[in-house]
Design an enzyme around this catalytic site. Sequence first.
Site, PDB file in Angstrom:
ATOM      1  N   ALA A   1       0.861  -1.199   0.000  1.00  0.00           N
ATOM      2  CA  ALA A   1       0.000   0.000   0.000  1.00  0.00           C
ATOM      3  C   ALA A   1       0.889   1.238   0.000  1.00  0.00           C
ATOM      4  CB  ALA A   1      -0.933  -0.034   1.207  1.00  0.00           C
ATOM      5  N   ARG A   2       1.014   1.891   1.121  1.00  0.00           N
ATOM      6  CA  ARG A   2       1.914   3.025   1.321  1.00  0.00           C
ATOM      7  C   ARG A   2       2.508   2.899   2.712  1.00  0.00           C
ATOM      8  NH1 ARG A   2       1.909   3.435  -3.375  1.00  0.00           N
ATOM      9  NH2 ARG A   2       1.525   5.289  -4.693  1.00  0.00           N
TER      10      ARG A   2
ATOM     11  N   ASP B   1       7.265  -3.216   0.558  1.00  0.00           N
ATOM     12  CA  ASP B   1       7.579  -2.530  -0.692  1.00  0.00           C
ATOM     13  C   ASP B   1       7.605  -1.020  -0.493  1.00  0.00           C
ATOM     14  OD1 ASP B   1       7.938  -2.326  -3.570  1.00  0.00           O
ATOM     15  OD2 ASP B   1       5.871  -1.620  -3.655  1.00  0.00           O
TER      16      ASP B   1
ATOM     17  N   GLU C   1      11.027   7.458   2.132  1.00  0.00           N
ATOM     18  CA  GLU C   1      11.653   6.823   0.975  1.00  0.00           C
ATOM     19  C   GLU C   1      12.586   7.810   0.286  1.00  0.00           C
ATOM     20  OE1 GLU C   1       8.636   5.138  -1.568  1.00  0.00           O
ATOM     21  OE2 GLU C   1       7.871   3.819   0.014  1.00  0.00           O
TER      22      GLU C   1
ATOM     23  N   HIS D   1      10.305  -0.014  -3.251  1.00  0.00           N
ATOM     24  CA  HIS D   1       9.099   0.505  -3.901  1.00  0.00           C
ATOM     25  C   HIS D   1       9.112   0.162  -5.389  1.00  0.00           C
ATOM     26  CE1 HIS D   1       5.811   3.802  -3.476  1.00  0.00           C
ATOM     27  NE2 HIS D   1       5.434   2.848  -4.325  1.00  0.00           N
TER      28      HIS D   1
END
Length: 346
Positions: A258-259, A283, A288, A307
Amino acid sequence: MTGPAAPLQVLIASYLEPEHVTRIRAAAPDAEVEVLYEPSLLPTPRYAADHYNTIQRSRDGERQWRELLARADVLFDFDHGHFEDLPTVAPRVRWVQATSAGIGQLLRRTGLDRSDIVFTTASGVHAVPLAEFAALAMLYFAKQVPRLLLQQREHRWERFAGRELRGRTVAIVGLGKIGMEVARVSRALGLRVTGTRRGSPVADAAVDAQRPLGELRELLADADFVVLAVPHTAETEGLIGAAELSVMRRGAVLVNIARGKVVDEPGLIEALRSGQLGGAALDVFAQEPLPPESPLWDMPNVLVNPHSASTADSENAKLTDLFRENLRRYLDGQPLLNVFDRARGY
């Protein structure tokens, strides 16, 4: 008397392979659409379907690029050098086709959500690679791949028993296009699939049971694997905190596609250290790139993906298919696919 209408000016704002540019040009007659594409003025992709690299143009190159932006009625992808001032440098733009599904936070941060531009997302384009990553993550921990790699490095032959996925339960938080693809792949692997989503339940044989979002903790408590596939909105930020992690089965695995801000990262690290969580495949992260000092890099029960789980060599072909379909709809005055909902944030 008025003459024929000028062709719609479509500017491709990130690199596409020549065959995909040709396909976009073939989507409508030249009298209706003029496709503007100058790859020398665009960032060079670092990998297949890279839409996020930056570029330092020469003064003349920047002048040429701004001239193209000023002509554009439609953008394929954002101009990553001009977010906040997009309505100024591209005053004719009325529609932007994004190459990402999760653009809500970007639009809010840059103020573009307050513009009158229509944004369409890439929702669904990345569902298959993300579902495959979720399957990889579940197999990675069920088959004890970290142990295998360690033993191989140490030249140590030591037999052990892994786990079967068949018969285990995966809870999918967010049964949208990505979540439903995760459900189908999980069902094919023999897992029992449960899930939740905003709004009414989905009617699909791939999902065995569903709970409303208000019963999230009950859903988590019943799962061996939890896959997060929700958009990042005010409602989902911090959705998985220390309390939610504490009710999960001891040794369960969390997969976040997701985030990063959907999860309380310090709470996640503590749950992994204590053994409350058996593993995490991530991920996305709160910050980031993931800072070098983050403990997540070195934890043996964490799989770090930069990501990139959504990115595959097939992405640009799928994006082109979506854009061609939306371009035809735009010209015909039909509803566009994947229109960004400002109220929902996705």
